[in-house]
Design a protein around this motif. Structure first.
Motif: not given
Length: 990
Positions: A853-866, A890-905
């Motif tokens: 089961x694919x978890x993601x690409x090593x370079x695109x893992x989202x390292x959030x504060x949690x 996807x991840x959104x970079x912020x001043x205090x870390x990365x926020x993990x965001x999921x967009x759905x249609x």
């Protein structure tokens, strides 16, 4: 005294009568019956056929006009006289007496006509097509077609070929349609398909069937019945009055009714309609034109024999599913195959019913009481026709009338016990040679696309290979075209190893150009027409570009030599004399002498064969594909999808895309299947072409099929021929919708790295979203234990890499085979001293069953504060919500870390609730959920239909709205995103 005299004279009289009748049979072949054939007129006479009109009108004033015309069609192995065995009880006599205008097409005896033994199945259908035109022109009426056995198949095929033009109805007697739905003794359909293919290619391409062989074969189908008839005849040989009523029928079946059958026609019958079952799937070829029975729109009446071993009921009733646009009726008669059209039941039931049917459709009579609409029921895939026990019962009853009900259970048990073993053996025999060959490939193995095409053309020159715009081309024809283009390339100076750009839309000439470069040993640089072509030329190292007329204007702007190929014979390029463009179509290949250095198909596994392009971050990135990489995907696809000659692969992706080149084209060529090239995905075109082409396998990429499934006008018929979808990246929600829409089709999902060192396949399709397991013969892979928090591969006490345990994150490694990409991440001494592995840079987990089961690409893992958030499990979980159309994380970079965001249609008319989101994330078997989930109007798709998030990422953390939610760590659930919650996510982290 009188009694004693009678006792002596009767046996003598019987003996003398027997001797006299027997002598007449021996001398003349039968008893003289005094029967005179019905009168007919030859309306049309051609080498292929004669068209008879029985009881022709004399056109005298006052004579009633002829009734509705019925054209009767005999099977190839039987004489056309079958319709007039006796005038009183025969078809033409009964129909004429009922006011019908009977016509008969007579294909004659092919062994008595010059070139007759070279006749094909297509010749018969074209002849029938011409005869219909003649009758229509002569009578002014639409024609009712009536065909027995294979003659009924001709009627169906011709009606489809004509799109039912000028055809009032079809009447078929014991005519098989679903030829693999009713097989004797539980024989698996795959076994019959393989055997029929072999007989077509290796027996009947050399051998014809004589008349006596046809007669013997027919009689051997029911030897007990044949023996019983002969014994009855001998027992009654003394009684001429008892024999005469059936004498014409006996002579017809024993000698006069059988004619020769040309080998090419038998071969075509076996290949198209038994091995490939294309009466059901569609896609059979008539004069190069692809035809499907779904084009039949006229009414159909099928006569079904309850004890018919040749046109078995399940096979005959296949017409209901094959022709969904037609009104289909049936009449069931307790008769065998020949008894449907000749004999007492035919005289009392069959032909009066046909007359009533024709008069009903002509508006003269009500619908006959003994016909009924055929039930719309699909044949069970596990059914195999008349069971062995039923055949035993029928045979013994025919010989002695004994009841053998006790045999039924035992016979069926034997059949069922062996069915699964035979199926397994057949599939193993099909795939094992491919896997063995794949496993034997090394750097110095000669393997390439053109080489495999050469092999297929040599093994099955008349095998159908390429379909485009409703036309079909054989392997031999395409291979010859490839060789001619090779000569043209040599004329303009292209040599082995040269990089040549291919700038062409998906069409046969594009496939030929790619294969010709492969045969020459050059490198085909596949240039997407919508890309930055100057950049593609630079990155690909291109010196020449082959283009088609449609892309010529764009190609002429490039600083390279331009070669134009294809576009049709009547095309006019309108080029000035000094344009410098070379028209490849004006090169006569016969005038090109092959140089001494040329060797066809010189490519080794390690050699670069193709250069494809991907767009990453808005930039064009070249992907080098070796012959080994191509072979791995091609052989892997053919094996995982069990592709064979009965398959038609529908290529929805352009040939310049890796999926089109490696999966669709590669799998089809290795499997010996047909490949149908599409001009692009359009729902109406898709629905028409999968039926007309008989498509069994559809290729896709990512969310491509979403356009099809979500189109309001698209409603796939449940009798579609598709058995499989193959591709990569299909969203989980779309996966389920595709399976639901195309039941019982399955999905085979692939995962492959660009360098081809790793190929996984979810063959079973039971675990939606799984990438499956490594393909057998496709190379060794392993999961290295991985710590995502520190981005480290874990090692043991001895310094070797640890193998990831079940449901533990791991980095996918591949043991290299063939050339190693210079940019690859190579690791040595991984699991053992001196071993070499390549890191794919993809993170997976492997479940307890061994599926990846694919978890993601090593370079695109989202390292959030949690903690680390894996994007793929979240996207899969969102896709399982019924209301969700597409999702991307996807991840959104912020001043205090990365926020993990999921967009759905969302799917049209549906909505999603907080409970849906919370339950979906809670059900994830691995990883954390996103920080924010929000609904967006649409997700942009790349050229390969992959959702892109660059614009969403640039927009930052979503703003508060009624369609945005965030993860509340205190409650462990999702709640409406407010301004304060957003500020906490963005601002408090600073």
């Amino acid at each position: 005294m009188d009694l004693n005299l009678s006792a002596v004279t009767r046996p003598v009289e019987r003996l003398m009568a027997t001797a006299q009748n027997g002598f007449e049979v021996l001398r003349w072949g039968g008893l003289e019956t005094g029967v005179v054939p019905s009168p007919f007129q030859i309306v049309e006479s051609k080498p292929m056929y004669k068209l008879r009109r029985y009881f022709p009108p004399d056109n005298r004033p006052g004579q009633p006009p002829a009734g509705p015309p019925v054209l009767m069609v005999h099977p190839m192995m039987m004489s056309a006289n079958m319709w007039d065995v006796t005038q009183e009880d025969g078809a033409v006599g009964i129909l004429h007496a009922a006011g019908i205008d009977p016509w008969v097409i007579d294909f004659g005896s092919p062994d008595e006509v010059e070139g007759g033994m070279e006749r094909t199945l297509t010749d018969h259908i074209v002849a029938l097509d011409e005869a219909i035109d003649t009758i229509k022109e002569t009578t002014g009426h639409d024609v009712h077609l009536a065909g027995y056995s294979q003659g009924g198949m001709f009627c169906y095929q011709t009606a489809a070929y004509r799109r039912s033009k000028d055809i009032a109805s079809i009447v078929a007697f014991g005519a098989p349609v679903d030829t693999l739905a009713a097989l004797p003794m539980g024989i698996p359909a795959n076994f019959v398909a393989v055997a029929a293919d072999f007989m077509a290619d290796h027996v009947f391409n050399r051998v014809d069937i004589t008349g006596w062989m046809a007669r013997t074969g027919f009689q051997m189908l029911d030897p007990l019945k044949t023996a019983k008839a002969r014994v009855d005849f001998m027992r009654q040989l003394h009684d001429r009055d008892a024999l005469l009523p059936r004498e014409q029928q006996r002579r017809f079946l024993d000698s006069e009714g059988w004619i020769a059958w040309s080998g090419p026609a038998v071969s075509e019958l076996l290949k198209q309609f038994i091995a490939h079952n294309r009466m059901m799937t569609g896609g059979f070829a008539i004069n190069g034109q692809l035809v499907t029975l779904s084009d039949i729109t006229c009414p159909v009446l099928a006569f079904v024999g309850e004890v018919d071993d040749i046109g078995q009921p399940a096979s005959v009733r296949g017409i209901k599913r094959a022709a969904p646009s037609a009104d289909v009726y049936e009449v069931t008669i307790r008769a065998g195959h020949f008894g449907l059209v000749v004999g007492s039941k035919a005289a009392t039931t069959t032909w009066p019913t046909v007359a009533d049917w024709v008069l009903w459709l002509s508006g003269q009579d009500p619908r006959p009481a003994n016909i009924s609409p055929m039930e719309d029921s699909a044949a069970e895939p596990e059914d195999s026709g008349v069971a062995l026990s039923s055949r035993i019962i029928h045979g013994v009853a025919e010989a002695s009338g004994l009841a053998v009900s006790l045999v039924r259970g035992a016979a069926d048990a034997v059949v069922n016990a062996n069915k699964s073993m035979r199926l397994l053996a057949i599939e193993t025999a099909r795939t094992l040679p491919r896997l063995v060959r794949l496993g034997q490939i090394n750097d110095h193995t000669r393997i390439s696309l053109a080489r495999i095409i050469d092999e297929q053309a040599d093994g099955a020159p008349n095998g159908e290979f390429l379909i485009f715009d409703g036309r079909v081309h054989t392997y031999e024809g395409v291979n010859c075209r490839i060789n001619n283009v090779v000569r043209g390339l040599i004329r303009v100076g292209v040599r082995q190893g040269v990089r040549v750009g291919v700038l062409m839309d998906t069409r046969p000439s594009a496939l030929v150009a790619i294969a010709a470069l492969s045969r020459l040993g050059a490198v085909a640089v596949l240039m997407p027409p919508d890309a930055d072509l100057d950049e593609a030329v630079r990155l690909g190292g291109v010196t020449e570009v082959i283009t088609d007329p449609g892309n010529l204007e764009a190609a002429r702007k490039l600083p390279v030599q331009i070669l134009v190929l294809g576009g049709g014979e009547s095309r006019d390029l309108n080029l000035p004399a000094d344009s410098g463009v070379i028209d490849m179509e004006k090169i006569d290949p016969d005038t090109v002498a092959l140089p001494g250095w040329y060797r066809p198909n010189p490519g080794l596994a390690r050699d670069l064969a193709f250069v494809a392009f991907s767009t990453i971050g808005g930039e064009l990135v070249p992907k080098q594909i070796t012959n080994y990489r191509w072979a791995l995907s091609a052989f892997g696809t053919a094996s995982a999808a069990a592709l064979g000659r009965s398959d038609t692969v529908y290529c929805l992706t352009p040939l310049h895309h890796q999926s089109g080149l490696l999966v669709s084209l590669g799998g089809a060529v290795v499997g010996g299947a047909r490949i149908a090239l599409s001009r692009g995905l359009q729902p109406d075109r898709f629905a028409a072409e999968i039926r007309r082409y008989g498509v069994t396998v559809v290729s896709y990429t990512w969310a491509m099929l979403r356009e099809l499934i979500e189109d309001p006008a698209f409603t796939p018929h449940r009798n579609h021929p598709v058995r499989l979808f193959i591709g990569s990246g299909m969203p989980t929600g779309l996966w389920q919708r595709v399976v639901d829409a195309f039941t019982p089709a399955n999905i085979v999902e692939f995962f492959a790295t660009t360098d081809g060192q790793t190929v996984l396949a979810n063959v079973a399709g039971a675990k939606v979203g799984s990438k499956g397991r490594p393909l057998p013969g496709g190379g060794e892979v392993e999961l290295a234990a991985y710590d995502p928090d520190d981005d480290l591969i874990l090692e043991d006490d001895r310094g070797f890499v640890q193998v990831a345990q079940a449901n533990q994150a791991g980095l996918l490694l591949a043991r290299p085979r063939g050339p190693i990409d210079p940019t690859a991440s190579v690791k040595r001494g991984v699991f053992a001293p001196g071993d070499t592995w390549i890191s794919t840079e993809y993170v997976f987990r492997r479940d307890a069953d061994g599926d990846f089961w694919l978890l993601g690409n090593r370079n695109t893992l989202i390292r959030a504060p949690r903690g680390v958030v894996f994007p793929e499990p979240i996207t899969e979980a969102m896709g399982r919500i019924a209301a969700v159309d597409l999702a991307a994380t996807y991840g959104v970079e912020g001043p205090g870390g990365t926020v993990a965001v999921t967009a759905i249609t969302l799917r049209p008319g549906l909505s999603v609730t907080v409970a849906d989101l919370s339950e979906a994330v809670a059900a994830m078997p691995f990883g954390l959920g996103p920080d924010v989930i929000h609904v967006v109007p649409s997700l942009p798709l790349s050229a390969t239909y992959r959702p892109t998030v660059s614009a969403l990422r640039a927009a930052g953390v979503p703003k508060p709205s009624r369609n945005s939610w965030y993860f509340d760590a205190d409650t462990g659930k999702y709640t409406r995103l407010t301004a304060a919650a957003r500020a906490a996510l963005v601002g408090s982290q600073s």
